[in-house]
Design an enzyme around this catalytic site. Sequence first.
Site, PDB file in Angstrom:
ATOM      1  N   ARG A 185      11.267  -5.868   4.035  1.00 17.80           N
ATOM      2  CA  ARG A 185      11.023  -4.420   3.984  1.00 17.80           C
ATOM      3  C   ARG A 185      12.060  -3.619   4.770  1.00 17.80           C
ATOM      4  O   ARG A 185      12.417  -3.958   5.893  1.00 17.80           O
ATOM      5  CB  ARG A 185       9.616  -4.132   4.539  1.00 17.80           C
ATOM      6  N   ARG A 231      -8.896   1.615   9.613  1.00 12.40           N
ATOM      7  CA  ARG A 231      -8.487   0.241   9.914  1.00 12.40           C
ATOM      8  C   ARG A 231      -9.534  -0.487  10.736  1.00 12.40           C
ATOM      9  O   ARG A 231      -9.341  -1.667  11.039  1.00 12.40           O
ATOM     10  CB  ARG A 231      -7.190   0.294  10.726  1.00 12.40           C
ATOM     11  N   ARG A 255       0.965 -11.318  14.510  1.00  7.71           N
ATOM     12  CA  ARG A 255      -0.074 -10.610  15.253  1.00  7.71           C
ATOM     13  C   ARG A 255      -0.743  -9.554  14.377  1.00  7.71           C
ATOM     14  O   ARG A 255      -1.958  -9.390  14.375  1.00  7.71           O
ATOM     15  CB  ARG A 255       0.570  -9.949  16.471  1.00  7.71           C
ATOM     16  N   LYS A 295       0.824  -1.222   0.000  1.00  6.52           N
ATOM     17  CA  LYS A 295       0.000   0.000   0.000  1.00  6.52           C
ATOM     18  C   LYS A 295       0.849   1.258   0.000  1.00  6.52           C
ATOM     19  O   LYS A 295       0.580   2.202  -0.727  1.00  6.52           O
ATOM     20  CB  LYS A 295      -0.911   0.069   1.239  1.00  6.52           C
ATOM     21  N   ARG A 318      11.834  -2.096   9.905  1.00  3.35           N
ATOM     22  CA  ARG A 318      10.902  -1.429  10.817  1.00  3.35           C
ATOM     23  C   ARG A 318      10.800  -2.195  12.130  1.00  3.35           C
ATOM     24  O   ARG A 318      10.839  -3.415  12.142  1.00  3.35           O
ATOM     25  CB  ARG A 318       9.522  -1.369  10.170  1.00  3.35           C
TER      26      ARG A 318
HETATM   27  P1  ADP Z   1       1.539  -1.749   7.482  1.00  5.34           P
HETATM   28  O1  ADP Z   1       2.295  -1.064   6.393  1.00  5.34           O
HETATM   29  O2  ADP Z   1       2.217  -2.934   8.023  1.00  5.34           O
HETATM   30  O3  ADP Z   1       0.106  -2.013   7.122  1.00  5.34           O
HETATM   31  P2  ADP Z   1       1.413   0.789   8.874  1.00  5.34           P
HETATM   32  O4  ADP Z   1       2.717   1.397   8.575  1.00  5.34           O
HETATM   33  O5  ADP Z   1       0.231   1.280   8.109  1.00  5.34           O
HETATM   34  O6  ADP Z   1       1.533  -0.791   8.719  1.00  5.34           O
HETATM   35  O7  ADP Z   1       1.066   0.919  10.417  1.00  5.34           O
HETATM   36  C1  ADP Z   1       1.971   0.456  11.409  1.00  5.34           C
HETATM   37  C2  ADP Z   1       1.282   0.376  12.779  1.00  5.34           C
HETATM   38  O8  ADP Z   1       0.766   1.679  13.144  1.00  5.34           O
HETATM   39  C3  ADP Z   1       0.069  -0.545  12.854  1.00  5.34           C
HETATM   40  O9  ADP Z   1       0.439  -1.913  13.051  1.00  5.34           O
HETATM   41  C4  ADP Z   1      -0.680   0.063  14.048  1.00  5.34           C
HETATM   42  O10 ADP Z   1      -0.080  -0.287  15.263  1.00  5.34           O
HETATM   43  C5  ADP Z   1      -0.467   1.563  13.857  1.00  5.34           C
HETATM   44  N1  ADP Z   1      -1.561   2.182  13.048  1.00  5.34           N
HETATM   45  C6  ADP Z   1      -1.416   2.744  11.823  1.00  5.34           C
HETATM   46  N2  ADP Z   1      -2.599   3.211  11.360  1.00  5.34           N
HETATM   47  C7  ADP Z   1      -3.517   2.937  12.316  1.00  5.34           C
HETATM   48  C8  ADP Z   1      -4.922   3.139  12.452  1.00  5.34           C
HETATM   49  N3  ADP Z   1      -5.628   3.717  11.468  1.00  5.34           N
HETATM   50  N4  ADP Z   1      -5.532   2.711  13.579  1.00  5.34           N
HETATM   51  C9  ADP Z   1      -4.844   2.139  14.549  1.00  5.34           C
HETATM   52  N5  ADP Z   1      -3.525   1.909  14.515  1.00  5.34           N
HETATM   53  C10 ADP Z   1      -2.851   2.282  13.412  1.00  5.34           C
END
Ligand code: ADP
Length: 226
Positions: free
Chosen positions: A135, A98, A173, A23, A162
Amino acid sequence: MQNAPGREKRVNLIMIGPPGAGKGTQAERIAHERSVPRISTGDILREAIQQGTPLGLRAKAIVERGDLVSDDVMIGVVQERLERPDTRRGFVLDGFPRTVPQAEALDEMLDGRGPLIIIEMVVPAAELDKRMTARRICRDCGTNAEPADTKCSRCGGEIVARADDGQAAVRTRRQGVYTRQTKPILDYYRQRPTFRTINGEQEPDRVSAALTAAIDSALETASSSR
Ligand code: ADP
């Protein structure tokens, strides 16, 4: 060069897909192409954590163990961001909503700001863990990098994994959190005429092409049903 149809239109876009679906990469490209900001809630949180702001202090442990930050905090963050003038011509949201309450809150925030395009990126589970393991990002500015990179192409910072990608248990998880808490928003959106699904298991350029086609088709549908 002539612009493709819909290229000048307002684009309110959200990208939904499991961690590792790609994404962020695609959101960055499309935001650039349409000249709208990419708003990544993951990046906002990582920056806040790195700077030790009140938001960062609150979010650190939650993000690092792979759980979701609370809806009220995230809704506040996004609401404030969408009020900035650079979103006048639209935005690409990556990582929000989310949960179903976040999706409902977004609908309220967007009331009267044009149609919302919803893109689901589908990637098989077996591929996701591979991608998350590989990544890399810049420790200083968060820009995506390749595993072979040693310095950030943007700021020269150090390239690292990361914090939430490193441990297998945290990755697992996050996939579980996606299935339980985020997947239900697909049902919330699926019936809308501007909902599109694209195959994320292709070369990045082909995913971009599929995304561009999906956006143009959704914009077309939105303007013909107005
Ligand atoms: P990924 O690229 O793995 O989908 P992100 O970089 O979007 O992950 O987000 C990393 C972390 O930040 C998530 O695992 C969560 O803990 C937190 N996070 C990001 N966006 C949200 C959201 N909209 N609601 C709740 N937690 C969030």
